[in-house]
Design a protein around this motif. Sequence first.
Motif, PDB file in Angstrom:
ATOM      1  N   ASP A 121      74.476 -89.915  34.019  1.00  0.00           N
ATOM      2  CA  ASP A 121      74.200 -88.694  34.766  1.00  0.00           C
ATOM      3  C   ASP A 121      72.789 -88.187  34.524  1.00  0.00           C
ATOM      4  O   ASP A 121      72.513 -87.014  34.682  1.00  0.00           O
ATOM      5  CB  ASP A 121      75.187 -87.593  34.359  1.00  0.00           C
ATOM      6  CG  ASP A 121      76.615 -87.950  34.712  1.00  0.00           C
ATOM      7  OD1 ASP A 121      76.813 -88.639  35.727  1.00  0.00           O
ATOM      8  OD2 ASP A 121      77.522 -87.541  33.969  1.00  0.00           O
ATOM      9  N   ALA A 122      71.883 -89.081  34.162  1.00  0.00           N
ATOM     10  CA  ALA A 122      70.566 -88.668  33.705  1.00  0.00           C
ATOM     11  C   ALA A 122      69.589 -88.317  34.817  1.00  0.00           C
ATOM     12  O   ALA A 122      68.498 -87.865  34.538  1.00  0.00           O
ATOM     13  CB  ALA A 122      69.953 -89.776  32.842  1.00  0.00           C
ATOM     14  N   ALA A 123      69.941 -88.484  36.056  1.00  0.00           N
ATOM     15  CA  ALA A 123      68.983 -88.284  37.134  1.00  0.00           C
ATOM     16  C   ALA A 123      68.470 -86.853  37.226  1.00  0.00           C
ATOM     17  O   ALA A 123      67.345 -86.630  37.626  1.00  0.00           O
ATOM     18  CB  ALA A 123      69.602 -88.696  38.462  1.00  0.00           C
ATOM     19  N   GLU A 124      69.278 -85.882  36.859  1.00  0.00           N
ATOM     20  CA  GLU A 124      68.863 -84.500  37.015  1.00  0.00           C
ATOM     21  C   GLU A 124      68.843 -83.797  35.665  1.00  0.00           C
ATOM     22  O   GLU A 124      69.867 -83.670  35.007  1.00  0.00           O
ATOM     23  CB  GLU A 124      69.824 -83.776  37.960  1.00  0.00           C
ATOM     24  CG  GLU A 124      69.364 -82.389  38.306  1.00  0.00           C
ATOM     25  CD  GLU A 124      70.276 -81.735  39.331  1.00  0.00           C
ATOM     26  OE1 GLU A 124      70.343 -80.501  39.315  1.00  0.00           O
ATOM     27  OE2 GLU A 124      70.907 -82.449  40.104  1.00  0.00           O
ATOM     28  N   ALA A 125      67.677 -83.323  35.261  1.00  0.00           N
ATOM     29  CA  ALA A 125      67.553 -82.598  34.002  1.00  0.00           C
ATOM     30  C   ALA A 125      67.991 -81.152  34.221  1.00  0.00           C
ATOM     31  O   ALA A 125      67.869 -80.624  35.320  1.00  0.00           O
ATOM     32  CB  ALA A 125      66.108 -82.645  33.514  1.00  0.00           C
ATOM     33  N   PRO A 126      68.493 -80.497  33.175  1.00  0.00           N
ATOM     34  CA  PRO A 126      68.952 -79.118  33.319  1.00  0.00           C
ATOM     35  C   PRO A 126      67.788 -78.150  33.513  1.00  0.00           C
ATOM     36  O   PRO A 126      66.668 -78.420  33.091  1.00  0.00           O
ATOM     37  CB  PRO A 126      69.661 -78.844  32.003  1.00  0.00           C
ATOM     38  CG  PRO A 126      68.954 -79.725  31.031  1.00  0.00           C
ATOM     39  CD  PRO A 126      68.618 -80.978  31.814  1.00  0.00           C
ATOM     40  N   LEU A 127      68.073 -77.036  34.135  1.00  0.00           N
ATOM     41  CA  LEU A 127      67.086 -75.973  34.277  1.00  0.00           C
ATOM     42  C   LEU A 127      67.108 -75.142  33.000  1.00  0.00           C
ATOM     43  O   LEU A 127      68.147 -74.625  32.610  1.00  0.00           O
ATOM     44  CB  LEU A 127      67.394 -75.099  35.494  1.00  0.00           C
ATOM     45  CG  LEU A 127      66.371 -74.006  35.799  1.00  0.00           C
ATOM     46  CD1 LEU A 127      64.994 -74.614  36.075  1.00  0.00           C
ATOM     47  CD2 LEU A 127      66.821 -73.181  36.986  1.00  0.00           C
ATOM     48  N   GLU A 136      56.216 -83.820  35.622  1.00  0.00           N
ATOM     49  CA  GLU A 136      57.006 -83.330  36.747  1.00  0.00           C
ATOM     50  C   GLU A 136      58.498 -83.467  36.481  1.00  0.00           C
ATOM     51  O   GLU A 136      58.926 -84.311  35.702  1.00  0.00           O
ATOM     52  CB  GLU A 136      56.654 -84.121  38.015  1.00  0.00           C
ATOM     53  CG  GLU A 136      55.253 -83.884  38.497  1.00  0.00           C
ATOM     54  CD  GLU A 136      54.922 -84.670  39.771  1.00  0.00           C
ATOM     55  OE1 GLU A 136      55.828 -85.268  40.373  1.00  0.00           O
ATOM     56  OE2 GLU A 136      53.737 -84.656  40.137  1.00  0.00           O
ATOM     57  N   CYS A 137      59.272 -82.633  37.157  1.00  0.00           N
ATOM     58  CA  CYS A 137      60.726 -82.747  37.165  1.00  0.00           C
ATOM     59  C   CYS A 137      61.107 -83.556  38.397  1.00  0.00           C
ATOM     60  O   CYS A 137      60.789 -83.152  39.524  1.00  0.00           O
ATOM     61  CB  CYS A 137      61.384 -81.370  37.256  1.00  0.00           C
ATOM     62  SG  CYS A 137      61.283 -80.420  35.746  1.00  0.00           S
ATOM     63  N   GLU A 138      61.758 -84.671  38.173  1.00  0.00           N
ATOM     64  CA  GLU A 138      62.120 -85.556  39.267  1.00  0.00           C
ATOM     65  C   GLU A 138      62.960 -84.816  40.311  1.00  0.00           C
ATOM     66  O   GLU A 138      63.915 -84.114  39.985  1.00  0.00           O
ATOM     67  CB  GLU A 138      62.910 -86.742  38.723  1.00  0.00           C
ATOM     68  CG  GLU A 138      63.192 -87.795  39.762  1.00  0.00           C
ATOM     69  CD  GLU A 138      63.899 -89.003  39.165  1.00  0.00           C
ATOM     70  OE1 GLU A 138      64.708 -89.589  39.888  1.00  0.00           O
ATOM     71  OE2 GLU A 138      63.630 -89.341  38.003  1.00  0.00           O
ATOM     72  N   GLY A 139      62.539 -84.951  41.575  1.00  0.00           N
ATOM     73  CA  GLY A 139      63.285 -84.355  42.676  1.00  0.00           C
ATOM     74  C   GLY A 139      63.041 -82.878  42.899  1.00  0.00           C
ATOM     75  O   GLY A 139      63.693 -82.255  43.727  1.00  0.00           O
ATOM     76  N   PRO A 199      56.754 -80.106  42.392  1.00  0.00           N
ATOM     77  CA  PRO A 199      55.863 -80.184  41.227  1.00  0.00           C
ATOM     78  C   PRO A 199      54.953 -78.963  41.070  1.00  0.00           C
ATOM     79  O   PRO A 199      54.400 -78.753  40.000  1.00  0.00           O
ATOM     80  CB  PRO A 199      55.053 -81.456  41.460  1.00  0.00           C
ATOM     81  CG  PRO A 199      55.167 -81.747  42.911  1.00  0.00           C
ATOM     82  CD  PRO A 199      56.452 -81.150  43.379  1.00  0.00           C
ATOM     83  N   ALA A 200      54.815 -78.159  42.094  1.00  0.00           N
ATOM     84  CA  ALA A 200      54.003 -76.939  41.986  1.00  0.00           C
ATOM     85  C   ALA A 200      54.793 -75.812  41.334  1.00  0.00           C
ATOM     86  O   ALA A 200      54.215 -74.827  40.888  1.00  0.00           O
ATOM     87  CB  ALA A 200      53.527 -76.496  43.371  1.00  0.00           C
ATOM     88  N   THR A 201      56.115 -75.974  41.234  1.00  0.00           N
ATOM     89  CA  THR A 201      56.978 -74.913  40.721  1.00  0.00           C
ATOM     90  C   THR A 201      57.726 -75.300  39.445  1.00  0.00           C
ATOM     91  O   THR A 201      57.964 -74.468  38.589  1.00  0.00           O
ATOM     92  CB  THR A 201      58.003 -74.515  41.806  1.00  0.00           C
ATOM     93  OG1 THR A 201      57.297 -74.206  43.011  1.00  0.00           O
ATOM     94  CG2 THR A 201      58.816 -73.312  41.393  1.00  0.00           C
ATOM     95  N   TYR A 202      58.109 -76.571  39.315  1.00  0.00           N
ATOM     96  CA  TYR A 202      58.936 -77.027  38.195  1.00  0.00           C
ATOM     97  C   TYR A 202      58.188 -78.035  37.327  1.00  0.00           C
ATOM     98  O   TYR A 202      57.399 -78.829  37.828  1.00  0.00           O
ATOM     99  CB  TYR A 202      60.229 -77.672  38.716  1.00  0.00           C
ATOM    100  CG  TYR A 202      61.129 -76.691  39.403  1.00  0.00           C
ATOM    101  CD1 TYR A 202      62.055 -75.949  38.676  1.00  0.00           C
ATOM    102  CD2 TYR A 202      61.064 -76.509  40.780  1.00  0.00           C
ATOM    103  CE1 TYR A 202      62.882 -75.041  39.311  1.00  0.00           C
ATOM    104  CE2 TYR A 202      61.898 -75.601  41.421  1.00  0.00           C
ATOM    105  CZ  TYR A 202      62.800 -74.870  40.680  1.00  0.00           C
ATOM    106  OH  TYR A 202      63.616 -73.971  41.299  1.00  0.00           O
ATOM    107  N   GLY A 242      64.228 -79.758  29.279  1.00  0.00           N
ATOM    108  CA  GLY A 242      64.754 -79.768  30.638  1.00  0.00           C
ATOM    109  C   GLY A 242      63.669 -79.212  31.551  1.00  0.00           C
ATOM    110  O   GLY A 242      62.515 -79.060  31.147  1.00  0.00           O
ATOM    111  N   CYS A 243      64.025 -78.884  32.769  1.00  0.00           N
ATOM    112  CA  CYS A 243      63.053 -78.380  33.751  1.00  0.00           C
ATOM    113  C   CYS A 243      62.856 -76.873  33.624  1.00  0.00           C
ATOM    114  O   CYS A 243      63.823 -76.115  33.569  1.00  0.00           O
ATOM    115  CB  CYS A 243      63.523 -78.697  35.165  1.00  0.00           C
ATOM    116  SG  CYS A 243      63.481 -80.444  35.554  1.00  0.00           S
ATOM    117  N   TYR A 244      61.614 -76.476  33.573  1.00  0.00           N
ATOM    118  CA  TYR A 244      61.234 -75.064  33.610  1.00  0.00           C
ATOM    119  C   TYR A 244      60.743 -74.732  35.014  1.00  0.00           C
ATOM    120  O   TYR A 244      60.205 -75.583  35.703  1.00  0.00           O
ATOM    121  CB  TYR A 244      60.078 -74.781  32.640  1.00  0.00           C
ATOM    122  CG  TYR A 244      60.457 -74.736  31.196  1.00  0.00           C
ATOM    123  CD1 TYR A 244      60.902 -73.560  30.610  1.00  0.00           C
ATOM    124  CD2 TYR A 244      60.338 -75.867  30.391  1.00  0.00           C
ATOM    125  CE1 TYR A 244      61.226 -73.511  29.260  1.00  0.00           C
ATOM    126  CE2 TYR A 244      60.657 -75.828  29.053  1.00  0.00           C
ATOM    127  CZ  TYR A 244      61.105 -74.646  28.493  1.00  0.00           C
ATOM    128  OH  TYR A 244      61.420 -74.599  27.166  1.00  0.00           O
TER     129      TYR A 244
END
Length: 186
Positions: free
Chosen positions: A38-44, A83-86, A89-92, A173-175
């Motif tokens: 389930d690694a495709a999406e990192a947590p916020l 970058e956070c995949e998906g 990149p200007a925000t996360y 995770g994603c900020y």
Amino acid sequence: MKIKPGAPALLVSLALITLTGCGMNDSSGSATPSGPADAAEAPLVGTSTSRDAADAVEKASSELYDLIGVKGKGSESRSGVMECEGKDPATYFKVFHPWSFYPASADQLDEAMERLKSELPKHGWKVVRYEPDTSQAKNLVLTADNTEKKYGVSVVQMKKNDPPKLSLTVVSGCYRVPEGKEVDRF
């Protein structure tokens, strides 16, 4: 000693992200443990500037240094932004901090890995991998996730290096960058 993240450190951090994505899947806003599949999406993680997020991930690295519990020296490296995949990149963004630990004596590497394996769960981390890698050196790898802080760590025991060391990479995770701010890439 100043060490800049090189290709091996970046590869380790990318492998950590690919394998675990912090080991959590966060489609609803709350992190729950999951496996590498389930690694495709990192947590916020939340909202932060890149600099503040980098300081936080370096603090997590410092806490890991304390958990190692054997005499030695840590490298002085700085964190980076990716970058956070998906996601936009200007925000996360994510932050990563690669560093190395050099024990006072090479025979302390096993003790350091065992201490991490036993101490991490006592401090909110879940060990999701503890086994040799597929390299010719068969380096011992420990991967752990912290669902509360939404960080992942990969530790590679490199006994055959000169000098022997632990290579660690902490990844967030994603900020989301605050409104009106930009992602500062460094």
